[in-house]
Design an enzyme around this catalytic site. Sequence first.
Site: not given
Length: 748
Positions: A34-35, A221-222, A252, A598
């Site tokens: 994503k980043t 983002d997010e 998420q 994770r």
Amino acid sequence: MSDEIFSGLNPEQCKAVKVLTGPLLILAGAGSGKTKTLTHRIANLIAQGTPAEKILAVTFTNKATGEMKERITKILGGGRLPAVGTFHAICVRILREDIEKMDCGLTKNFVIFDTDDSQKLIKMILKDLQIDEKEFKPRPIAGIISGAKNMLKTPLTFGDEHNRSPLYRTVEKIFPEYQKRLMEHNALDFDDLLQKTVQLWEECPEVLEKYRERWHHLMVDEYQDTNFTQYRLVRLLSEPRNNLCVIGDDHQSIYSFRGADYTNILNFEKDFPNAAVIKLEQNYRSSGNILKNANTLIAFNETGRQKKLWTEADSGSKVRVHQAPDDRVEGNFIAEQICEHASDGGRYDDCAILYRMNAQSRSIEEALMRRQVPYQIVGGTRFFDRKEIKDIVAYLRLIFNPRDDVAFLRIINVPSRKIGAATLELVKDFAKNYSMSMFEILEEVEGIELPESKKTVLKDFRDLIKAFQEEAKTEPISILLDHVIEKTKYLKFLDDGTSEGEARQQNVKELFSVAGRYDSADESLAAFLEGVALISDLDQMSDGDAVTLMTVHASKGLEFPRVFLAGWEEGMFPGQGALTDRSALEEERRLGYVAITRAMDHCTITHAQQRMLFGRTQYGGASQFLTELHEESLERTSDDTAPSRSRFSRKVSSGNSYSAPKAKKQKLEPFSDEYPSFINKKQPTNRTEALFGIEENTSDWSVGGRVNHAEFGEGTIIQVAGDVLTVAFSGIGMKKIVASIAPISPIE
């Protein structure tokens, strides 16, 4: 440049990077880059001719902000960077620039109240309104007010005829007074930073238009974690160009308790019917078996966008589900697994232990300490939450903003000035009558009916702060900090002859290393206070070789080679409240999905047949989530049924029938309440190193130490780099000197 921008991207990421105008929704699964996608898209915008200063990227953590800036610089090879920051940090900048254009009684020198400050203010209000604090505690009141602000509600719009509980009616009384006193203190709480920015833009269209012209492209983002206020900010700023790119994963979304509304991401196409939608489903983090279990679990949710993570990586180890007879044995099992990993040459910081609530860490910590395993807890007492640090910061806050009564009350007797409660009540009442702050009313202290000795003490305090205020106009924060500590004799105040007192002194001295980062800022005191207020728990994670313990909520965005998920029991995970609420159960399932993803290489889930929690033994069956996993990708194991034993590795042969191979024995050390010296050696011993990555000093000189120079006089060491010292000298400024040849001597 084009090759550099698209290098290493998969086809879906390339599509996202190439969309340069119009609304864009990127649904990015866990570990899908994503980043990387977002930063490469920013780089492509700049490469295609968009000035960097016309781009704004909004993140949710300072860590993500730093990582994004670093990646963009690496891709572009330098040059100007776009504006990147968290919602709160960006709103602080906007309000510092324009809040005085709005008629709200606040100036650009406002201070930011953290959670503790807000609750103390509410406590003061409860006392003044004669409301029993034992019946109505500040924390839940603060939580309700925060929730209201997240929905852009004010004291005038807060009322709800359907909720007339005693607590709610009490909040209706507190909320208006709380906002009034924040204004009187020239203060904003965290939620106000966002709400006041919306208010500013809605009340002052010319200000909104200025920022729309400043930033032509907005990236968030997010996005699944945005609340209504953040959603409103995004919509206001992105119109009318609608060059808006949001990226996130509804699977998420785990922060509804903070006001996050994952329907913001689900409704993006309704808000922008012409939006391009791209899914990122290739996972670069986890092995195949881990992803199979994550996909199978989240598929039980009825709401959300369908996505299925896949990877080119090998299947890897099966996810292990281990049953223990009680929480003590569970902790031993996890600790022994980590010890085996370390004895095979692995690092402790490969491992993370994630739990649903902080109270679960007790038995795990005991097991780790018995085996002398170094660990760090994310979400424990933060450096800036320590009393001695908050005391010094309160001095700086009052210097910056003399209307800050919370800071005034914290430090008026620190160190002791023998100002009692009765005296403070008189000062407080006098200030209230004249609509002034408690510090400002000290200019009129002669008019207060107090003994001359008390008036003298208050005038001395007033003159001390006013002298600091004059220094703050010209001196960098490091020198101001040095003078505050020296003239208040705060280090002597902490010197109680104990090791704890010495540790507190060292904490205060380490503030110099932090302050040094802001010395070059135009308004270094304001920049320092802002930076301190916006630091989060994740910003304080160390890079030392230690196991990480944290809640699943705190782990979002992180990854570890080995992850242990503790306490998967019904009533614990999912929580009791989710068992009768489908929406809450789905969020708990999303939390489980986050927890599993994770893990990079190894994932172990544990549950106990009985658990001691809050002083009571609880008997919870295995979590229903354990029946929703991918059975072919699991390995189920169990301990012996006797709670007194701590051995493990009883392997499942089939179904629920267990057979146990013998495990190698490991000597357990007697439990000690003190951390073994081994832990202290393994963990970062320098708190500043743990917080900010500043290398620990190994010379004879230490940050915060006092020295005497033959020419410059007395000073305080601000930074140590080998034999080179940066020293702040009173009346002279900062000088770099070589310790081995300079005419200096330490001041004991």
